[in-house]
Structure formats: C-alpha cells, structure tokens
Scaffold this motif. Structure first.
Motif, PDB file in Angstrom:
ATOM      1  N   TYR A  33       0.954  -1.228   0.018  1.00 50.56           N
ATOM      2  CA  TYR A  33      -0.109  -0.232   0.019  1.00 50.56           C
ATOM      3  C   TYR A  33       0.887   1.437  -0.029  1.00 50.56           C
ATOM      4  CZ  TYR A  33      -3.833  -3.064   1.188  1.00 50.56           C
ATOM      5  OH  TYR A  33      -4.680  -3.954   1.092  1.00 50.56           O
ATOM      6  N   CYS A  34       0.406   2.420  -0.739  1.00 52.04           N
ATOM      7  CA  CYS A  34       0.840   3.464  -0.516  1.00 52.04           C
ATOM      8  C   CYS A  34      -0.065   4.543  -0.313  1.00 52.04           C
ATOM      9  CB  CYS A  34       1.785   3.786  -2.068  1.00 52.04           C
ATOM     10  SG  CYS A  34       2.397   5.549  -2.266  1.00 52.04           S
ATOM     11  N   ASN A  35       0.017   5.307   0.665  1.00 52.49           N
ATOM     12  CA  ASN A  35      -0.690   6.445   1.243  1.00 52.49           C
ATOM     13  C   ASN A  35      -2.365   5.497   1.378  1.00 52.49           C
ATOM     14  OD1 ASN A  35       1.137   8.131   1.331  1.00 52.49           O
ATOM     15  ND2 ASN A  35       0.829   8.590  -0.718  1.00 52.49           N
ATOM     16  N   LEU A  37      -3.411   3.201  -0.244  1.00 51.83           N
ATOM     17  CA  LEU A  37      -4.304   2.751  -1.691  1.00 51.83           C
ATOM     18  C   LEU A  37      -3.330   1.232  -2.022  1.00 51.83           C
ATOM     19  CD1 LEU A  37      -6.244   2.934  -4.044  1.00 51.83           C
ATOM     20  CD2 LEU A  37      -4.455   4.303  -5.238  1.00 51.83           C
ATOM     21  N   VAL A  39      -1.211  -0.903  -4.225  1.00 50.40           N
ATOM     22  CA  VAL A  39      -0.364  -0.660  -5.574  1.00 50.40           C
ATOM     23  C   VAL A  39       0.067  -1.653  -6.066  1.00 50.40           C
ATOM     24  CG1 VAL A  39      -0.291   1.901  -4.993  1.00 50.40           C
ATOM     25  CG2 VAL A  39       1.587   0.295  -4.351  1.00 50.40           C
ATOM     26  N   VAL A  90       6.545   2.945  -7.637  1.00 47.85           N
ATOM     27  CA  VAL A  90       5.484   3.134  -6.710  1.00 47.85           C
ATOM     28  C   VAL A  90       4.563   4.403  -6.616  1.00 47.85           C
ATOM     29  CG1 VAL A  90       4.597   2.904  -4.009  1.00 47.85           C
ATOM     30  CG2 VAL A  90       6.284   1.298  -5.268  1.00 47.85           C
ATOM     31  N   THR A  93       2.528   4.789  -9.586  1.00 45.33           N
ATOM     32  CA  THR A  93       1.419   3.885  -9.710  1.00 45.33           C
ATOM     33  C   THR A  93       0.553   4.207  -8.876  1.00 45.33           C
ATOM     34  OG1 THR A  93       2.763   2.022 -10.398  1.00 45.33           O
ATOM     35  CG2 THR A  93       0.863   1.477  -9.349  1.00 45.33           C
ATOM     36  N   TYR A  94       0.833   4.843  -7.569  1.00 42.83           N
ATOM     37  CA  TYR A  94      -0.184   5.213  -6.549  1.00 42.83           C
ATOM     38  C   TYR A  94      -0.986   6.665  -7.376  1.00 42.83           C
ATOM     39  CZ  TYR A  94      -2.023   8.422  -3.376  1.00 42.83           C
ATOM     40  OH  TYR A  94      -3.024   9.059  -2.338  1.00 42.83           O
ATOM     41  N   HIS A  95      -0.277   7.662  -8.177  1.00 44.38           N
ATOM     42  CA  HIS A  95      -1.021   8.684  -8.645  1.00 44.38           C
ATOM     43  C   HIS A  95      -1.963   8.344  -9.698  1.00 44.38           C
ATOM     44  CE1 HIS A  95       1.078  11.569  -6.032  1.00 44.38           C
ATOM     45  NE2 HIS A  95       2.307  11.107  -6.215  1.00 44.38           N
ATOM     46  N   SER A  98      -4.854   6.539  -7.977  1.00 49.14           N
ATOM     47  CA  SER A  98      -5.827   7.543  -7.163  1.00 49.14           C
ATOM     48  C   SER A  98      -6.560   8.404  -8.126  1.00 49.14           C
ATOM     49  CB  SER A  98      -4.940   8.301  -6.176  1.00 49.14           C
ATOM     50  OG  SER A  98      -4.031   9.187  -6.660  1.00 49.14           O
TER      51      SER A  98
END
Length: 104
Positions: A33-35, A37, A39, A90, A93-95, A98
């Motif tokens: 998870y990143c923040n 979410l 990933v 990462v 991918t997160y951005h 989201s």
C-alpha cells in the motif's frame, strides 16, 4: 510459498520515499500500500505492481506476470535493490490509480 518477512520489510523500506508505505498480510503473501491505496503485491518474495499506463514507460523492462495462479497480470519488478527506481515506480502507480479512482 509464503513470503519471508525480511524481504517484505526490505521492499517496504526500498519504496519508502514514495509516500506512506505499508503492507497487509493476505493468504501468506502481502498487499503493498502507498498512502492507504493498494498498488501491488509481494508474493513468493517477488514484487508485483498493478499495471498502469503512467508507470509502463518507467520500467526498465516490461515483464507481465500473474502474482499467483488465476490472477490478472501485474508488472513484475525484479530489481528491488534500486531505492530511487522503486520509489518512483510506486509513486507513479499510486498517482495513476488514485486519479482513476477519483474519476469513478
């Protein structure tokens, strides 16, 4: 085969510049998870990131594999030793994920 917790912690540390990185145990493997979410996945001591168009050009080589039998294909990341590379993958991918989530 379940993941080695030392490998999971190593991958988590390597990605730490991307944001608030955490893992959750899932059936012997881990969600990455990143923040808050998801990933990617860490399965059998290997890193898999959810595929996004934004991250694809950053990959040193595009290697699509399912992390476990019956799963969709993810980006398989074999170079887990490059801190900056992993953090950038990462974060990107997160951005992308989201932004897609907000559109829905």
């Amino acid at each position: 085969m379940a993941c080695n917790t030392n490998i999971v912690q190593y991958i988590t540390d390597q990605c730490s510049a991307a944001g608030d990185i955490s893992t959750r145990k899932m059936f012997g493997d881990y969600g990455l998870y990143c923040n808050s979410l998801i990933v990617g996945l860490i399965c059998d001591n290997r890193l898999y990131l959810k595929p996004t168009d934004a991250a694809r050009p950053l990959l040193r080589s595009v290697d699509m594999r399912p992390p476990y039998e019956g799963a969709k294909e993810y980006f398989y990341i074999d170079d887990i030793d490059d801190h900056d590379y992993l953090a950038k993958l990462v974060a990107t991918t997160y951005h992308a994920l989201s932004a897609a989530k907000k559109k829905k």
